[in-house]
Write a protein that holds these residues in place. Sequence first.
Motif, mmCIF file in Angstrom:
data_model
loop_
_atom_site.group_PDB
_atom_site.id
_atom_site.type_symbol
_atom_site.label_atom_id
_atom_site.label_comp_id
_atom_site.label_asym_id
_atom_site.label_seq_id
_atom_site.Cartn_x
_atom_site.Cartn_y
_atom_site.Cartn_z
ATOM 1 N N UNK A 146 0.785 -1.222 0.000
ATOM 2 C CA UNK A 146 0.000 0.000 0.000
ATOM 3 C C UNK A 146 0.818 1.275 0.000
ATOM 4 N N UNK A 147 2.077 1.196 -0.471
ATOM 5 C CA UNK A 147 2.907 2.403 -0.550
ATOM 6 C C UNK A 147 3.054 2.822 -2.009
ATOM 7 N N UNK A 148 3.536 4.062 -2.224
ATOM 8 C CA UNK A 148 3.555 4.601 -3.579
ATOM 9 C C UNK A 148 4.921 4.588 -4.239
ATOM 10 N N UNK A 149 5.986 4.562 -3.451
ATOM 11 C CA UNK A 149 7.327 4.639 -4.039
ATOM 12 C C UNK A 149 8.355 4.010 -3.093
ATOM 13 N N UNK A 150 9.619 4.020 -3.518
ATOM 14 C CA UNK A 150 10.679 3.371 -2.737
ATOM 15 C C UNK A 150 10.942 4.064 -1.405
#
Length: 214
Positions: free
Chosen positions: A198-202
């Motif tokens: 559920x995260x958008x980026x590194x």
Amino acid sequence: MIRVLVCDDHLIVRQGIKQILADAADIAVAGEAADGPDALAQVRRGGIDVVLLDIAMPQRDGLDVLKALKAEAPRLPVLMLSTYPDRQYAVRSLKLGAAGYLNKSADSEQLIDAIRRVAQGKLFITPGVAELMAEQLVPAGSRSSAPEAPLHERLSHREYQVFRLLAAGRSVGEIAEQLVLSSNTVSTYRARILEKTGVRNDVELALYAVREGL
């Protein structure tokens, strides 16, 4: 006599384990391996009753080696050793067929007891690992009073490998080289990891790893 193969890339660790096992009259170190391919080669030669296998092995990590060992010698007990917190790898190891999981902070008596237990065909599970396993066995409909399982536990073994390397700041190219995968394959794993956690980026992935103690 229980013949043990000690697999760890650090010589000083192997020497320490050998010294501990020297005090057990019924256990003998039959071989040492510093990496996964060497461990597999020694098992193929035979004469091994129990494998002590470190999680953090070079070339092929311990879980990859465990999978290969269980495919080639399914009845050979493998006791995983790790410096990582139990929550990171214990349940994953047992699901892949390990006979037990022991943190390297354990005392010598516990290590010897674990080897004897798995050599008898039994599982060696510490109370802490048993609690982690129990958490995952709680039926979905009964979880209102139980803590939700962390999102990263939805990841497959390979996804979890890529997840840890991304969270450590490795690039897709570096991960592909280390895991002997194509960059496109690693990118596919990365997309799945972002979706499952559920995260958008590194950057958010790294923050998630810190928050979860990974």
